[in-house]
Design an enzyme around this catalytic site. Structure first.
Site, PDB file in Angstrom:
ATOM      1  N   ASP A  47       0.829  -1.217   0.000  1.00 27.89           N
ATOM      2  CA  ASP A  47       0.000   0.000   0.000  1.00 27.89           C
ATOM      3  C   ASP A  47       0.864   1.269   0.000  1.00 27.89           C
ATOM      4  OD1 ASP A  47      -2.016  -1.937   0.452  1.00 27.89           O
ATOM      5  OD2 ASP A  47      -1.860  -1.668   2.615  1.00 27.89           O
ATOM      6  N   GLU A 224     -11.363  -0.544  -3.483  1.00 36.45           N
ATOM      7  CA  GLU A 224     -10.663   0.096  -2.373  1.00 36.45           C
ATOM      8  C   GLU A 224      -9.436   0.840  -2.898  1.00 36.45           C
ATOM      9  OE1 GLU A 224      -9.605  -3.188   0.167  1.00 36.45           O
ATOM     10  OE2 GLU A 224      -7.882  -3.760  -1.059  1.00 36.45           O
TER      11      GLU A 224
END
Length: 481
Positions: A47, A224
């Site tokens: 991420d 997401e």
């Protein structure tokens, strides 16, 4: 007699100078227009988020596999982040809120202060994931102190994560992923205006996309990790879809920059993933990306994580080997970004743009090297500039989407062929990269085993030819980008 002797000596001296100049090595072409890095940037960092600040530093944060802390690095170059020291700027609580699953930190500079957005669970319910914000007024966020500004409140007290922020037409927005009551998905993507401070939203919340397509629902129904790229009068919002294994991929929403971004109808969803697993290059599950800019500010750079293997034992969330990677973003003729494929580990590839026909690129088509505009797929026109297979200070041009295949000459024609490891192939696929024959800021490639012959385009094909005039010099000059 004395005068004649002097003339002879001067002639000999002049000849020596000329000979010396002619035998000096020709400098390599400037790579100022080529964005090249070496992947991965960081092992075991998922991420990823890289932010380039006005102080000349890049700031890098990411999820650590222990899910227990927030880390930060800084360097003056993107590649420098690979070896920059890492500092823990915050650790999870021992109990209660923010005590588990510390995920997806992002760092932003807003109104003179630093902010880190992140997601966290509770010690008594690690899946009660919510979004939180840290603040620092220090000039250097790596060494500065941080204050917890609490939770971002949204319309529903449900699973929420991956907060990010951007400004368009003077308005700051928050984008995030959340599970909405009444919708049977794991998460959807939302947008709202920011309020009086960077941890408060105000006004209407708009649902931008729900995972319904086949590539968005493999393993889990997921949308997401939203990230925004603002270019060419449009807002491009990428998001991650499906399970976090090899199925993970990127989708994209597009809206005009002049549109009402809080109106879901302003956004158009791409029907297919825009970035996905590529077994040929050995990259699996690319996703949860962010965007930054190159050191010269001229190119957009996509930052993302993936794995270099497909099969995972157990829950992918317990596999620690997602790596941070970067590669240049290219654009199609209509201004839409083309992310291509997740390129192989090692040096990132470049495109060879024609110097005298600047809308055309060297590409392979059924293995023949050609010069074409609007190349699709993008990777057909991407080559890794690697040390020459024949050595001796040469380079070879390796296909981005066919690793192990190289640009080589066959009967003066240029082809992309698989290396057989033989001496002939190594020589045919090795070139001396020189300053561009028509422009020193570009590059020309001279054959190693046929000196004086250069990679050159003619009538839409790319061949190996001698160069004797201005036209030939221009045809044999390429801008690396």
């Amino acid at each position: 007699m004395k005068g004649q002797s002097m003339k002879s000596r001067l002639a000999v001296l002049l000849l020596a100078v000329v000979t010396c100049v002619l035998t000096l090595p020709v400098p390599q072409a400037s790579a100022s227009s080529a964005v090249r890095y070496t992947n991965p940037i960081a092992e075991k960092r998922a991420d990823p988020h890289i932010f380039k600040h006005t102080d000349g530093f890049y700031y890098f944060t990411a999820t650590v596999p222990e899910y227990d802390r927030i880390v930060l690095r800084r360097a003056t170059t993107i590649q420098g982040l690979a070896t920059a020291p890492e500092t823990v700027i915050w650790r999870k609580h021992s109990s209660g809120e923010m005590a588990a699953h510390i995920w997806a930190p992002e760092i932003h500079f807003i109104n003179g202060k630093w902010y880190v957005y992140f997601a966290a669970g509770r010690s008594d319910d690690i899946w009660r994931i919510r979004m939180y914000v840290l603040e620092s007024s220090s000039a250097n966020p790596v060494t500065g102190s941080w204050t917890e500004r609490g939770r971002i409140t949204t319309p529903w007290d449900t699973f929420s994560l991956d907060a990010s922020t951007f400004v368009n037409n003077g308005v700051r927005y928050l984008i995030w992923a959340q599970q909405e009551p009444g919708i049977s998905t794991n998460s959807n993507v939302y947008i709202a205006r920011m309020g009086a401070n960077p941890w408060t939203i105000t006004g209407a919340t708009t649902r931008l996309t729900v995972p319904t397509l086949s590539w968005e629902t493999r393993g889990y129904k997921v949308a997401e990790g939203p990230a925004v790229l603002q270019r060419n009068g449009k807002i491009f919002l990428t998001y991650s879809a499906s399970a976090t294994d090899a199925n993970y991929c990127l989708g994209m929403l597009t809206a005009p920059a002049s549109a009402n971004l809080l109106n879901a109808a302003s956004w158009t969803k791409s029907p297919n993933p825009v970035f996905a697993t590529n077994a040929t290059t050995g990259q699996y599950g690319p996703g949860h990306n962010s965007f930054t800019v190159s050191e010269d500010g001229q190119s957009d750079v996509m930052v993302y994580h993936d794995r270099n293997y497909r099969d995972i034992s157990g829950d992918p969330l317990n596999d620690p080997n997602r790596r941070t990677r970067v590669q240049k973003v290219y654009y199609q003729a209509d201004g839409t970004p083309d992310f291509g494929i997740p390129v192989a580990d090692g040096p990132t590839p470049v495109r060879l743009r024609s110097y005298n026909t600047p809308d055309r690129f060297v590409r392979h088509w059924e293995y023949r090297a050609k010069l074409e505009a609007a190349v699709s797929p993008l990777a057909d026109s991407q080559f890794k500039v690697v040390p020459g297979l024949a050595g001796s200070g040469t380079v070879s041009l390796e296909s981005a989407n066919f690793p192990g295949y190289y640009l080589r000459h066959r009967d003066m024609e240029l082809w992309v062929d698989r290396s057989d490891g033989g001496t002939q192939f190594r020589n045919d696929a090795s070139f001396t990269q020189r300053a561009g024959l028509a422009s020193s800021s570009a590059a020309s490639f001279e054959s190693l085993n046929l000196p004086g012959r250069y990679v050159r385009h003619s009538n839409g094909l790319v061949n190996l030819q001698a160069v004797s005039d201005a036209q030939g010099r221009a045809d044999a000059t390429f801008v690396l980008e």
